[in-house]
Every structure is written in C-alpha cells, then in structure tokens.
Design an enzyme around this catalytic site. Sequence first.
Site, short mmCIF file in Angstrom:
data_model
loop_
_atom_site.label_atom_id
_atom_site.label_comp_id
_atom_site.label_asym_id
_atom_site.label_seq_id
_atom_site.Cartn_x
_atom_site.Cartn_y
_atom_site.Cartn_z
CB ALA A 79 -0.88 -0.02 1.25
N GLY B 84 0.61 -4.95 0.92
CA GLY B 84 -0.56 -5.01 0.05
C GLY B 84 -0.27 -5.66 -1.30
CD GLU C 260 -2.17 -7.47 2.95
OE1 GLU C 260 -1.75 -6.32 2.66
OE2 GLU C 260 -2.83 -7.71 3.96
CD GLU D 265 1.69 -5.52 5.71
OE1 GLU D 265 2.51 -6.43 5.94
OE2 GLU D 265 0.96 -5.50 4.71
N1 CAA Z 1 4.63 3.13 -0.60
C1 CAA Z 1 5.01 4.29 -1.14
N2 CAA Z 1 6.17 4.42 -1.83
C2 CAA Z 1 6.95 3.34 -1.95
C3 CAA Z 1 6.60 2.09 -1.40
C4 CAA Z 1 5.37 2.01 -0.70
N3 CAA Z 1 4.92 0.86 -0.17
N4 CAA Z 1 7.60 1.20 -1.66
C5 CAA Z 1 8.52 1.88 -2.38
N5 CAA Z 1 8.13 3.17 -2.54
C6 CAA Z 1 8.85 4.23 -3.24
C7 CAA Z 1 10.03 4.74 -2.41
O1 CAA Z 1 9.59 5.65 -1.43
C8 CAA Z 1 10.88 5.36 -3.49
O2 CAA Z 1 10.33 6.61 -3.84
P1 CAA Z 1 11.26 7.95 -3.94
O3 CAA Z 1 12.18 7.61 -5.10
O4 CAA Z 1 10.29 9.02 -4.23
O5 CAA Z 1 11.99 8.03 -2.64
C9 CAA Z 1 10.67 4.41 -4.67
O6 CAA Z 1 9.46 3.73 -4.42
C10 CAA Z 1 11.77 3.41 -4.83
O7 CAA Z 1 11.91 2.72 -3.59
P2 CAA Z 1 13.32 2.55 -2.82
O8 CAA Z 1 14.22 3.69 -3.14
O9 CAA Z 1 13.00 2.31 -1.38
O10 CAA Z 1 13.86 1.22 -3.52
P3 CAA Z 1 14.87 0.16 -2.88
O11 CAA Z 1 15.27 -0.73 -4.01
O12 CAA Z 1 15.93 0.81 -2.10
O13 CAA Z 1 13.97 -0.68 -1.85
C11 CAA Z 1 12.00 -1.87 -1.12
C12 CAA Z 1 12.90 -1.46 -2.31
C13 CAA Z 1 12.73 -2.85 -0.22
C14 CAA Z 1 10.77 -2.54 -1.72
C15 CAA Z 1 11.60 -0.60 -0.31
O14 CAA Z 1 11.09 0.36 -1.23
C16 CAA Z 1 10.54 -0.84 0.73
O15 CAA Z 1 10.85 -1.36 1.79
N6 CAA Z 1 9.30 -0.41 0.45
C17 CAA Z 1 8.21 -0.51 1.41
C18 CAA Z 1 7.69 -1.92 1.56
C19 CAA Z 1 6.61 -1.98 2.59
O16 CAA Z 1 6.78 -1.70 3.77
N7 CAA Z 1 5.39 -2.39 2.13
C20 CAA Z 1 4.24 -2.51 3.00
C21 CAA Z 1 3.43 -1.28 2.93
S1 CAA Z 1 2.19 -1.19 4.17
C22 CAA Z 1 0.88 -2.09 3.57
O17 CAA Z 1 0.93 -2.66 2.50
C23 CAA Z 1 -0.34 -2.05 4.47
C24 CAA Z 1 -1.43 -3.00 4.15
O18 CAA Z 1 -1.30 -4.23 4.32
C25 CAA Z 1 -2.72 -2.49 3.79
#
Ligand code: CAA
Length: 255
Positions: free
Chosen positions: A66, A112, A115, A135
Amino acid sequence: MSYNHILVQRENKIVTVTINRPKALNALNKETIEELSDAFSALEKDENVRVIILTGSGEKAFVAGADIKEFSDFDTKQGEELARLGQDKLFNKVENLSKPVIAAVNGYALGGGLELAMASHFRIASDNAKLGLPEVTLGLIPGYGGTQRLPKLVGKGHAMQAIMTAEMFSAARAEQIGLVNEVVAQEELLPRAQKIAEKISRNSSTAISKAISAINQSDTQEGFDAEIKYFGELFGTEDFKEGTTAFMEKRKPNF
Ligand code: CAA
C-alpha cells in the site's frame, strides 16, 4: 476506458492488467485501487474475456505494498476505512471474480502487494521475486487480508513467522512453501502466464467460474454443499453437453 496507473492489454481472450507506477514500485495508492476495481468489474462483464493476468510494470516490483506516503498521517478511523474499502473494492473482488486471475509476480510483492497476489487465484513468480508482509516494521499488521490468506496458503506456522519477523521469502522459498506455484526466469514470466492462461481458456468457463466459487468456500461445510449444488447445475449447461459429447466422439471440445 483509460486509466492513469494501470495498463489493460488484450490478446485474444486473455487480458493482462499491469500496475504501472514503476517509480513508486507500483505501490497501491487510492486511485490505483479504484482503477483496478473498475477494470476487474469491466473484465468480469466482458464476454470476450476468459482469463486475467495481473502483473507489475518494470523489472523490480510486482507491488511494493500500500502507498505508505498516502496513509502516514491517518488516524484510527481512517486506518480502518482504508483496510475496509480496499478489501471490499479490490481484494475480495479479485478473489471472488468468476474468471481466473493469475498473479505474475515479477519482483517485490510486499504488504498489500503480496496481499493482492494472494487474493488472485494462483501465483507464478520470476526468480528475482521477493515476497513478504513487512507491516510490523511500520507498526501495523497486514490490512488487505494478509493475516487471513497467508495461513491458508502456507500454514499457520509459516504465516506467524513471516508476519512476526517481516522477513521476505525468496522466490525459491515461496515455491517450497506453496506461496507460488512455479518460478521461472524473469523473461519467461509473462510467456509462461500466457501459456497457462491459454490452457485455461480452452476449458469450460461456466465450469471454471463454479470451481472458483466452490474452492473459495472450501474451508466450510457450505463449501461441500456448494460443490454438490454447482456440480448438479452444470449438468444443465451447453458446456456439459459439448464436453461429454466431444469425449464420446473422441474430439476436442469447443467451448
Ligand atoms: N509506498 C510508497 N512508496 C513506496 C513504497 C510504498 N509501499 N515502496 C517503495 N516506494 C517508493 C520509495 O519511497 C521510493 O520513492 P522515492 O524515489 O520518491 O523516494 C521508490 O518507491 C523506490 O523505492 P526505494 O528507493 O525504497 O527502492 P529500494 O530498491 O531501495 O527498496 C523496497 C525497495 C525494499 C521494496 C523498499 O522500497 C521498501 O521497503 N518499500 C516498502 C515496503 C513496505 O513496507 N510495504 C508494506 C506497505 S504497508 C501495507 O501494504 C499495508 C497494508 O497491508 C494495507
């Protein structure tokens, strides 16, 4: 229909839906969820569509979760609404769609994203895929059905460990525990999904829609009852006549 964050491409009766926000690793913001919801509703109604392949654009991510930037200042009420709306509009819709949805997981499938892959009817993955529910690292739990669908797919123990540790599964590990059905090289992912979809599309779509519904009820006594009911109903369809006649006449059925 035109969309801002998804692509919908058709090849014969197989449609590929691509989540297309590669700069945000295809994270699911509100608009993307709305667009996916609309697209799945339209595809369900379209008689020329037999199978849907769901994937992410770029080589890095299926969906990285998400959109964290969108909900970071939400309060409890907004948080609950986010999960409820997402589940109603998209995740439950995908799971209960009457047409098969194959998730082609081409990279990160996190939160998500995993999911959404789990709400799909089954999953194949590229060898660079990484899957997990991170999460708890954000002080949350999965909100789009992850606590319910992961244990069903991999068993309670693996689900507990995955959610508590927030660790990602490699594609190979995901295959080992039954989270994905197959792992192929990245360039083979969409061709393989297409091939599976073609095989499905030659079978009776009426029977497949009943199978999806019965399988989705498989944990309950109602599931057995649904199987009996649908089994009987299918005896009244043209597809049943064609399928059994073709068998008897030693030819392929034309559904
Ligand atoms: N939401 C918003 N933006 C996201 C994102 C997310 N879930 N995942 C990645 N991005 C964005 C980053 O912020 C970044 O944007 P900017 O260039 O503007 O900074 C861009 O995508 C590229 O990401 P990274 O620079 O972080 O790329 P990386 O290769 O270094 O890392 C990754 C990749 C490990 C996937 C890392 O991006 C990450 O940990 N992302 C978040 C994963 C996460 O926590 N997902 C769960 C979300 S909560 C959820 O889903 C709730 C639910 O169940 C309803």
